[in-house]
Write a protein that holds these residues in place. Structure first.
Motif, PDB file in Angstrom:
ATOM      1  N   GLN A 276       6.030   9.738   9.790  1.00 38.39           N
ATOM      2  CA  GLN A 276       5.836   8.508   9.961  1.00 38.39           C
ATOM      3  C   GLN A 276       3.829   8.580   9.985  1.00 38.39           C
ATOM      4  O   GLN A 276       3.611   9.434   9.360  1.00 38.39           O
ATOM      5  CB  GLN A 276       5.594   7.944  11.461  1.00 38.39           C
ATOM      6  N   PRO A 277       3.461   6.824   9.597  1.00 43.86           N
ATOM      7  CA  PRO A 277       1.822   6.827   9.116  1.00 43.86           C
ATOM      8  C   PRO A 277       0.883   7.608  10.050  1.00 43.86           C
ATOM      9  O   PRO A 277       0.184   8.171   9.592  1.00 43.86           O
ATOM     10  CB  PRO A 277       2.462   5.506   8.924  1.00 43.86           C
ATOM     11  N   THR A 294       1.103   5.076   4.484  1.00 39.14           N
ATOM     12  CA  THR A 294       0.772   3.818   5.205  1.00 39.14           C
ATOM     13  C   THR A 294       2.585   3.234   5.336  1.00 39.14           C
ATOM     14  O   THR A 294       3.247   3.558   4.687  1.00 39.14           O
ATOM     15  CB  THR A 294       0.332   2.935   4.954  1.00 39.14           C
ATOM     16  N   ARG A 295       2.746   1.610   5.995  1.00 34.89           N
ATOM     17  CA  ARG A 295       4.095   1.627   6.568  1.00 34.89           C
ATOM     18  C   ARG A 295       4.242   1.120   4.243  1.00 34.89           C
ATOM     19  O   ARG A 295       5.596   1.490   4.719  1.00 34.89           O
ATOM     20  CB  ARG A 295       4.725   0.551   6.821  1.00 34.89           C
ATOM     21  N   SER A 296       3.620   1.308   3.454  1.00 38.59           N
ATOM     22  CA  SER A 296       4.439   0.374   2.764  1.00 38.59           C
ATOM     23  C   SER A 296       4.419   1.395   1.094  1.00 38.59           C
ATOM     24  O   SER A 296       5.020   1.541   0.236  1.00 38.59           O
ATOM     25  CB  SER A 296       2.987  -0.045   1.681  1.00 38.59           C
ATOM     26  N   ASP A 297       4.447   2.785   2.555  1.00 37.83           N
ATOM     27  CA  ASP A 297       4.108   4.392   0.760  1.00 37.83           C
ATOM     28  C   ASP A 297       5.822   4.641   1.013  1.00 37.83           C
ATOM     29  O   ASP A 297       5.534   5.152  -0.057  1.00 37.83           O
ATOM     30  CB  ASP A 297       3.119   5.257   2.188  1.00 37.83           C
ATOM     31  N   GLU A 298       6.365   4.017   1.683  1.00 37.03           N
ATOM     32  CA  GLU A 298       8.191   4.171   1.382  1.00 37.03           C
ATOM     33  C   GLU A 298       8.141   3.666   0.290  1.00 37.03           C
ATOM     34  O   GLU A 298       8.894   4.483  -0.003  1.00 37.03           O
ATOM     35  CB  GLU A 298       8.822   4.146   3.091  1.00 37.03           C
ATOM     36  N   GLN A 299       7.709   2.599  -0.249  1.00 39.07           N
ATOM     37  CA  GLN A 299       8.168   2.015  -0.890  1.00 39.07           C
ATOM     38  C   GLN A 299       7.619   2.909  -2.679  1.00 39.07           C
ATOM     39  O   GLN A 299       8.213   2.522  -3.418  1.00 39.07           O
ATOM     40  CB  GLN A 299       8.789  -0.117  -1.033  1.00 39.07           C
ATOM     41  N   GLU A 300       6.548   2.595  -2.035  1.00 33.67           N
ATOM     42  CA  GLU A 300       5.154   3.431  -3.798  1.00 33.67           C
ATOM     43  C   GLU A 300       5.591   4.542  -3.854  1.00 33.67           C
ATOM     44  O   GLU A 300       5.363   5.436  -4.836  1.00 33.67           O
ATOM     45  CB  GLU A 300       3.663   2.763  -2.757  1.00 33.67           C
ATOM     46  N   HIS A 301       6.506   5.318  -2.531  1.00 30.31           N
ATOM     47  CA  HIS A 301       6.873   7.158  -2.969  1.00 30.31           C
ATOM     48  C   HIS A 301       5.270   7.579  -3.282  1.00 30.31           C
ATOM     49  O   HIS A 301       4.953   7.875  -4.174  1.00 30.31           O
ATOM     50  CB  HIS A 301       7.157   7.145  -4.460  1.00 30.31           C
ATOM     51  N   SER A 302       4.226   7.151  -2.217  1.00 30.55           N
ATOM     52  CA  SER A 302       3.423   7.701  -1.482  1.00 30.55           C
ATOM     53  C   SER A 302       3.427   8.954  -1.102  1.00 30.55           C
ATOM     54  O   SER A 302       4.268   8.879  -0.476  1.00 30.55           O
ATOM     55  CB  SER A 302       1.921   7.352  -1.125  1.00 30.55           C
TER      56      SER A 302
END
Length: 556
Positions: A276-277, A294-302
């Motif tokens: 988790q972040p 961050t929470r958005s990295d799951e969709q941004e594939h970071s």
């Protein structure tokens, strides 16, 4: 691999202790047979052949060995009943539930023990039998019973040297393993293992507990735990020492030619873990470059790389902003875990290396991927506290019960988890066993030295009387006996140190943080053996100093 090496060492240690015990018994057999020279010579003069005398002595040795084997088997079986309980309590709950300890008597084991006892009895009884039967000539009826052939002295010296050499190998190997286990436990892990608690949840196996329902329970429990007094942070992820290592093939840029990364087109084979972040903040792992997840990295594939992984993929280059792909075809994966295959991942940060369950640090190269929200129920919670996390165990159990009383939880610190992993547990158990066998061998060697020197002193009582009657001082006689009795000890110790160097080289894969030639272990054991050998030789030698020369001259 490490566990196999430790098991081989344990078996070898048992065999070496048997050698020490047999050498000790052989020396005592020689002393006993020397005291029976008149009896053996009488049998020879009455027509008994040398072969008949050898058979008699070997039969006595065989009966002694079989009797000892039976008693050892019965004692071992009774002792194992107690030991198995202690071992099962020492194993972590995750391992103990999958292990079955079977200690019932086994006819195959019983037959093996009897066979080993017979072989040991005949093998180590052969030399005393040959020596005694050869000395039992008809002229021995008139000889002094206290005389002893020079060859007998050499054999006894060889037996003492053998005991010392084997015992030295066991004690040195045990000290190396103990030193290694201490260094392994005290190593820097790169994260706060002393103040972080691992909480694993077990959900009921019913239809009501769907993955979505379990994920909601984990989310609720995480929020409750974060508000507990003394809790610094809570995250959901697998701990670095959680043993559940996953690895995959990694390619960068166009190295894979558009294909899924595999063993044929990979840039590196790296471990990966889902976090988790706030994972890095919770465990106290500093970021060396870039940022965390961050929470958005799951969709941004970071993703975040460890410094070892960054060096493996882009040596001497800045990895931030670069992209990689992963493939796990042919590797072990659980159906309850997500796979990193498919998307192209962009590196947003580099974290400091951590040490997991591998003592060689091979699991430090990690790819940290953002954990999908619908998989959190399959991972433990990690709780970092201000003080001793063990004090928070009761509060954690109460928090779990308040969320759902049907859910059970097991909690332990990351420090406890680390020392219970096989790479740490196997050397620690081997060190404990080596210490016990080494001390047992040392005691047997000391008894053998004491018994041999005592017998030599008795044989040389007349000689001591003659020397004292001719004006020899007590310290001169003491020095003479000590020099002769400690000579095989020094020779055996030198041989033992050389053999221990070879054993240390064989154990190099399970030794951590020390050189195979550890000066402290080798020097300390050598001094210990010399001190014990001198003490075991001085005590019986001093008895010769109290002998009246007149009585000694008439000693028979």
């Amino acid at each position: 691999h490490k566990l196999r090496i430790c098991l081989i060492f344990v078996i070898a240690a048992v065999g070496l202790v048997l050698v020490v015990a047999c050498a000790n018994v052989a020396a005592l057999q020689m002393a006993r047979a020397a005291a029976r020279q008149n009896e053996l010579a009488m049998r020879r003069s009455l027509g008994a052949s040398r072969a008949r005398l050898i058979r008699q002595l070997l039969t006595e040795s065989g009966l002694l060995a079989v009797t000892a084997g039976i008693f050892a088997f019965l004692f071992s079986w009774a002792f194992l009943q107690v030991l198995v309980v202690a071992i099962s309590d020492a194993f972590p709950d995750a391992l103990a539930g999958s292990l079955v300890f079977h200690v019932a008597p086994d006819l195959k084991v019983f037959a093996f023990v009897l066979l080993i006892s017979l072989i040991a009895g005949f093998l180590f009884g052969l030399t005393p039998a040959l020596e005694s039967s050869g000395s039992a000539t008809s002229s021995a009826l008139k000889a002094n019973a206290s005389t002893s052939p020079r060859r007998g002295h050499r054999i006894r010296g060889l037996l003492v040297a053998t005991q010392v050499a084997v015992s030295a190998v066991l004690v040195i190997a045990g000290s190396l393993l103990i030193h290694s286990a201490i260094r392994a436990v005290a190593m820097s892990t790169g994260y706060d293992d002393a103040h972080t608690l691992d909480v694993s949840l077990q959900f009921p196996m019913t239809a009501a507990y769907t993955p979505d329902h379990e994920a909601a329970l984990v989310h609720d429990l995480r929020n409750r735990l974060a508000t507990m007094p003394g809790v610094l942070d809570v995250t959901v992820a697998r701990a670095p020492d959680g043993e559940m290592l996953r690895d995959g093939f990694v390619s960068i840029g166009d190295s894979a030619g558009g294909e899924t990364p595999s063993v044929h087109n990979m840039k590196a084979d790296l471990y990966y873990t889902w976090v988790q972040p706030n994972y890095f903040e919770t465990l106290g792992i500093p970021l060396l470059l870039g940022r965390g997840l961050t929470r958005s990295d799951e969709q941004e594939h970071s993703v975040v790389l460890s410094e070892s992984a960054a060096r493996a993929l882009w040596p001497s280059m800045n990895p931030l902003g670069r992209k990689l792909r992963m493939g796990t075809d042919g590797r072990y994966n659980s159906a309850t875990e997500p796979l990193p295959d498919g998307p192209e991942w962009q590196v947003v940060g580099v974290a400091r290396d951590t040490r997991g369950v591998m003592l060689d640090g091979s699991d430090s190269a990690q790819v940290y991927l953002p954990l999908p929200a619908n998989f959190v129920q399959n991972y433990p919670l990690l709780i970092r506290t201000r003080s001793d996390p063990a004090q928070s165990t009761a509060a954690v159990a109460a928090a779990v019960a308040s969320v759902d009383s049907n859910v059970s939880a097991t909690a332990q610190t990351l420090e406890q988890m680390l020392v219970q992993t096989p790479p740490f547990l196997a050397p620690a158990l081997a060190a404990s066993f080596a210490s016990i066998t080494g001390l047992l061998g040392l005691v047997l060697a000391a008894i053998g030295i004491y018994g041999t020197v005592s017998y030599i002193v008795v044989l040389r009582t007349r000689e001591v009387g003659i020397r004292m009657a001719m004006g020899a001082k007590k310290r001169d006689i003491l020095g003479l006996i000590l020099s002769e009795s400690t000579r095989p000890v020094v020779a055996g110790l030198a041989a033992g140190v050389l053999l221990a160097c070879g054993v240390a080289w064989l154990l190099r894969h399970v030794l951590y943080g020390i050189h195979t030639i550890d000066g402290i272990s080798f020097a300390g054991v050598s001094l210990l053996f010399l001190a014990i050998a001198v003490l075991a030789a001085v005590i019986p030698s001093r008895r010769a100093m109290r002998v009246d020369p007149v009585v000694a001259l008439r000693y028979e």
